[in-house]
Motif scaffolding. Structure first.
Motif, PDB file in Angstrom:
ATOM      1  N   TYR A  79     -60.646 -21.680  -0.049  1.00 50.98           N
ATOM      2  CA  TYR A  79     -61.942 -21.002  -0.118  1.00 50.98           C
ATOM      3  C   TYR A  79     -62.063 -20.249  -1.436  1.00 50.98           C
ATOM      4  O   TYR A  79     -63.083 -20.302  -2.117  1.00 50.98           O
ATOM      5  CB  TYR A  79     -62.072 -20.055   1.068  1.00 50.98           C
ATOM      6  N   ALA A  82     -62.754 -22.655  -4.098  1.00 51.56           N
ATOM      7  CA  ALA A  82     -64.127 -23.175  -4.001  1.00 51.56           C
ATOM      8  C   ALA A  82     -65.115 -22.141  -4.524  1.00 51.56           C
ATOM      9  O   ALA A  82     -66.069 -22.480  -5.235  1.00 51.56           O
ATOM     10  CB  ALA A  82     -64.437 -23.540  -2.554  1.00 51.56           C
ATOM     11  N   TRP A 107     -64.976 -28.040  -1.861  1.00 55.63           N
ATOM     12  CA  TRP A 107     -65.472 -27.711  -0.522  1.00 55.63           C
ATOM     13  C   TRP A 107     -65.038 -28.766   0.486  1.00 55.63           C
ATOM     14  O   TRP A 107     -64.772 -28.478   1.638  1.00 55.63           O
ATOM     15  CB  TRP A 107     -66.997 -27.561  -0.535  1.00 55.63           C
TER      16      TRP A 107
END
Lengths: 452, 514
Positions: A79, A82, A107
């Protein structure tokens, strides 16, 4: 990262799926502050160290099993990466240039890790909203990546050696890829064998709706059929649709209706669309409009009825689409109908209702023939019996009416053909006596449903 | 052991073996090895100096592998060392070729085979010596300058020789102009001498050289062999060359070629260049007219299309190839091939390449009417511009569609009698079904009977006999002979044709549909 994990712990302890999903939300408008803070905290090493501490050493947090901790550790690390790509793509990382393709790649990694969480790390079913967020944004990023690629006019298309590839597939490469991963989300929800209370089956309809959206965008609606087949095969153990959130029900019913519509199964389509219409939130104007776009043509064909002015009132766009057609049908004006159809053609085609609306001409024609019948008046009554309408009508009268209404010349054979159609479709009752050149209409209800 | 048989002629020896000199070859050893290995080391560190023949497409060697190669490069196979030795024997010398040139050439040759990963599969004993190659190269340059002084061959060869560093992989698009003296480049350019020194059967293994992709069996054989070697050289052989990125340019001069579905990167010598393909097309057109052997023609067109695809040729010629093949397929009712052509044509037209796009857009609409694919039909209409809708063939197709949508069989059969281009072949595919639909319709609407003549005319049969036959095929008792005419008993026939209609619409051939 600290605060993020704090939120994670809080959500986890309370077992609040939605709250948990918020922690991996990538929406830059909603969380621009938060996302930047996460990224600016440090480089890969310090982030890894942070997460390492938070998930493996800090014993204060919720009682994660070891497997779960591993899963979440990887998810948050990805995360973080991303988020970096998202900020770069949005141009918020100074001179670091990003691309939506990169965002999509990262993602996707995150999405796969979450899927993996369920297959390998014993994630529980209440965490499913995370899967929703992942899937939702996976689709958005895929579309952005495709748009970015087509605008940059990258001509790397011809890579295959065969000439039977589909050139259109190239345009939506990422979205095609995305559809495959969304399908995995669907599968991981569908195939859960845990008891219903803790089953991922509750995620099925959200996943289906995402898939439908994607397939429609890709112009590959037929694939949606497979999904429908998959759930009807396992229907017995999927909870009934009315147990799901209303928003999911409405979306699902809408797509189910449109799919039937496209297959010309108007009766089914009307059933689904009506359900969607009735359940849809009254403020969701856009959704209501979409439902009506298909429901109105359905009604025209199944019950031969037209939308009232009152119904269309809140939807100016629909008014523009349907009112000219509706007036032409009501007025039995074939020429006006042809004009209205031609004027709206581009929009109708785009919405894929052209081929359906075209058949409204039958109704306009029916109305015209009915007028001829009514104008024919009554036979002289015999013996004081109630007057009976004249039921033997020369073809020439219909021919004249059609000529006037359509403004085009037409020969008797074609008129007979059109009349035959009316009879065949049960819009008119009677028969054509070809040799003698007239039509014999039924004494009772020559035009079913119109009181004559 | 079986795997031993497939091992290359030069068996790996410990690194040290390289330095242990064969006692009988002392006179060749010292200057050669130094020169060779030094030059080689220098190269791996800097950007790679291309040989005179075009390098394989991927010229950048990742640094990691470069160092791998460096540390392992001393493991030259025996066969290579023999070849080097042979090169520097007095007997190989050719007057007028300097030692420096020979070394450079030798370096290029070995380097090249190594880059292509074929060093171990190459039959070094059959490889012409560098001197021979240089000589052939010169002869060819000379010949070219004599036969066509202005031809680019000469300059290109000269350029390639003078400054090999300027050659980049992008220069691949001037294939015929390269000094093709290395045996794997071309067969026809070989000098007589080379052809004698190397039997044709051995050419194959050499010719496989410049193409990076290997056949499966070859790869497997290599894997097996690596295992046998204890995995020592696995990194040595990698990186296996990546697949071709750019288009290749064909060298095949033959007009006919059997179609073979590619499972690996195509080989330049199997592919025909565009100018040959033009001749091929002319020949195929003639043959089709004369012999009409569809199987042969179809196969030839497929290979023709394949050659166009692998060379990334997308121009008006490409369009005409697809158009002609589509028309022939249409004529023969081969919907699979027709569809492939149609899909490609659509892409080509969309790319702005000129052709008979109107004609084919009309076919597209008719085809989707045949397959009753409403979604695709909708998309096909969406693709049309307002101007295109007014063009005769498209307009006709759209009218066919709307006539059917409204059940206007009268109009439909009139349109059937007057179809532009080859649309009638497509309409033939669904005309039977529409006749059944029309009959079902008529049976319900017309009472009590209809003259057969009327049906013949309305449904566009050629003659009363044909329409009678059509009806009799379904039921023998539906026709009745009156004094001067035959009537069709509509009242009796309704059920029969309703069933036939339902049946006909269920069965739509979806073969190859896109």
């Amino acid at each position: 990262m600290d605060s993020l994990i704090k939120e994670f712990n809080a959500a986890y302890a309370a077992m609040k799926g939605d709250q948990l999903a918020e922690t991996i939300h990538p929406d830059i408008e909603r969380y621009s502050h938060k996302l930047r803070a996460i990224w600016d905290r440090g480089d890969l090493r310090s982030t890894t160290a942070d997460l390492n501490f938070l998930f493996y050493q800090d014993k204060s947090h919720a009682n994660l099993s070891k497997a779960e901790a591993t899963g979440w550790f990887e998810i948050y690390l990805t995360y973080w990466k991303a988020v970096g790509e998202i900020l770069a793509a949005e141009g918020l990382r100074g001179n670091v240039k990003g691309s939506w393709t990169q965002v999509y790649v990262k993602w996707k990694e995150l999405t796969l890790l979450i899927i993996r969480g369920y297959s390998h790390y014993e994630f529980e079913n209440w965490t499913i909203p995370c899967l929703y967020v992942a899937g939702k944004y996976l689709r958005l990023y895929a579309m952005r990546a495709d748009a970015e690629k087509s605008s940059s006019n990258d001509d790397t298309a011809m890579t295959g050696f065969q000439d039977d590839f589909d050139p259109e597939a190239e345009e939506n490469k990422q979205l095609e890829d995305c559809a495959r991963h969304l399908n995995r989300i669907f599968q991981i929800c569908l195939t859960d064998r845990a008891p219903l209370e803790e089953s991922r089956k509750w995620g099925v309809y959200y996943a289906i709706n995402l898939l439908f959206k994607t397939y429609f965008k890709l112009n590959s609606e037929p694939l949606s059929k497979n999904v429908l087949k998959a759930i009807s095969a396992g229907r017995s153990d999927i909870p009934l649709i009315d147990k799901f959130p209303k928003s999911q029900q409405v979306t699902f019913k809408y797509y189910e209706g449109v799919l039937s519509f496209l297959e010309e199964n108007y009766v089914e389509a009307e059933k689904h669309l009506t359900m969607a219409w009735l359940m849809c939130h009254r403020d969701a104007q856009r959704n209501l409009e979409l439902i009506l776009t298909y429901l109105i043509p359905c009604h025209l064909l199944t019950t031969h009825t037209l939308p009232s002015a009152q119904l269309l009132e809140p939807f100016p766009r629909l008014q523009k689409l349907f009112i000219p057609l509706a007036n032409a049908i009501k007025g039995a004006d074939l020429r006006a109908f042809d004009h209205a159809l031609r004027d709206g053609e581009d929009e109708f085609i785009k919405r894929r209702i052209y081929l359906t609306l075209e058949r409204g001409r039958d109704i306009a024609l029916r109305n015209l023939l009915r007028k001829v019948f009514v104008a024919g008046g009554f036979e002289e009554s015999k013996d004081g019996a109630p007057p009976v309408r004249r039921t033997r009508i020369p073809i020439a009268e219909f021919t004249a009416a059609i000529k006037i209404s359509s403004g085009e010349d037409i020969d008797a054979d074609e008129v007979e053909c059109l009349m035959a159609n009316m009879i065949y479709k049960n819009l008119m009752k009677g028969y054509i006596a070809h040799e003698r050149g007239f039509v014999v209409l039924s004494k009772n209800g020559a035009f079913p449903g119109t009181n004559v | 052991m079986s795997w031993a048989a497939s091992a290359p002629p030069g068996i790996q020896q410990p690194a040290a073996a390289y330095y242990s000199q064969p006692s009988n070859a002392a006179y060749t050893a010292v200057p050669l090895r130094q020169g060779f290995s030094q030059a080689y080391q220098a190269q791996t560190q800097y950007s790679y100096t291309a040989p005179a023949n075009p390098p394989p497409p991927a010229t950048t060697v990742p640094t990691a592998t470069a160092s791998d190669q460096q540390s392992q490069k001393i493991e030259w196979p025996q066969s290579v060392r023999d070849y080097v030795q042979r090169t520097f024997q007095k007997s190989s010398d050719i007057v007028g070729i300097s030692g420096a040139e020979v070394q450079a050439k030798l370096k290029d040759v070995i380097r090249y085979t190594q880059d292509c990963g074929i060093m171990h599969t190459t039959d070094w004993s059959q490889m012409p010596s560098p001197q021979q190659m240089i000589q052939a190269e010169r002869q060819q340059a000379l010949m070219a300058s004599i036969s066509s002084p202005a031809a680019p061959d000469h300059t290109a060869t000269a350029k390639a020789k003078v400054n090999p560093k300027k050659r980049k992989s992008t220069d691949l698009n001037e294939p015929d102009q390269l000094g093709s003296t290395v045996p794997w480049r071309s067969t026809k350019d070989l000098s007589l001498e080379d052809r004698i020194s190397k039997p044709a059967t051995d050419m194959r293994s050499l010719m496989d050289g410049p193409l990076p992709a290997k056949s499966k069996s070859q790869k497997n054989a290599e894997k097996r062999q690596r295992r046998g070697d204890g995995g020592y050289q696995s990194s040595y052989r990698s990186p296996s060359p990546p697949p071709l990125k750019g288009p290749i340019v064909g060298l095949n001069e033959k007009l006919e070629k059997k179609f073979f579905r590619l499972t690996a990167a195509p080989k330049a010598q199997d592919v025909r260049p565009e100018r040959i393909l033009h001749q091929t097309l002319d020949m195929l057109k003639k043959k089709w007219r004369k012999e009409g052997n569809y199987n042969f023609i179809c196969d030839q067109f497929k290979s023709l299309r394949q050659d166009l695809t692998v060379q990334h040729i997308r121009n008006e010629f490409t369009v005409s190839v697809y158009e002609i093949h589509a028309r022939i397929a249409l004529e023969k009712g081969d919907l699979g091939e027709y569809n492939q052509c149609q899909t490609q044509l659509r892409a080509l037209y969309m790319a702005g390449i000129k052709g008979n796009s109107i004609e084919f857009k009309a076919y597209r609409i008719l085809y989707f009417i045949h397959t009753a694919n409403r979604t695709a039909l909708n998309d096909a209409i969406a693709d049309l511009t307002t101007a295109e809708k007014e063009e005769q063939p498209v307009k006709h197709a759209l009218n066919v569609r709307s006539a059917l949508a409204l059940g206007n069989y009268h109009k439909f059969f009139q349109l059937y009698l007057d179809v532009p281009n080859m649309g009638a072949y497509l309409m033939d595919m669904f005309v039977k079904r529409e006749r059944l639909a029309a009959l079902a319709n008529m049976c319900k609407a017309f009472k009590p009977d209809l003259k057969l003549r009327y049906i013949t005319e309305e449904l566009a049969f050629e003659s009363d006999a044909e329409s009678a036959q059509f009806i009799i095929d379904y039921d023998q008792d539906l026709l009745l002979e009156r004094e001067d005419h035959i009537v069709f008993l509509t009242g009796k026939a309704g059920q029969r044709f309703e069933e036939a209609r339902g049946e006909a619409f269920r069965r739509v051939d979806l073969k190859g549909q896109i």
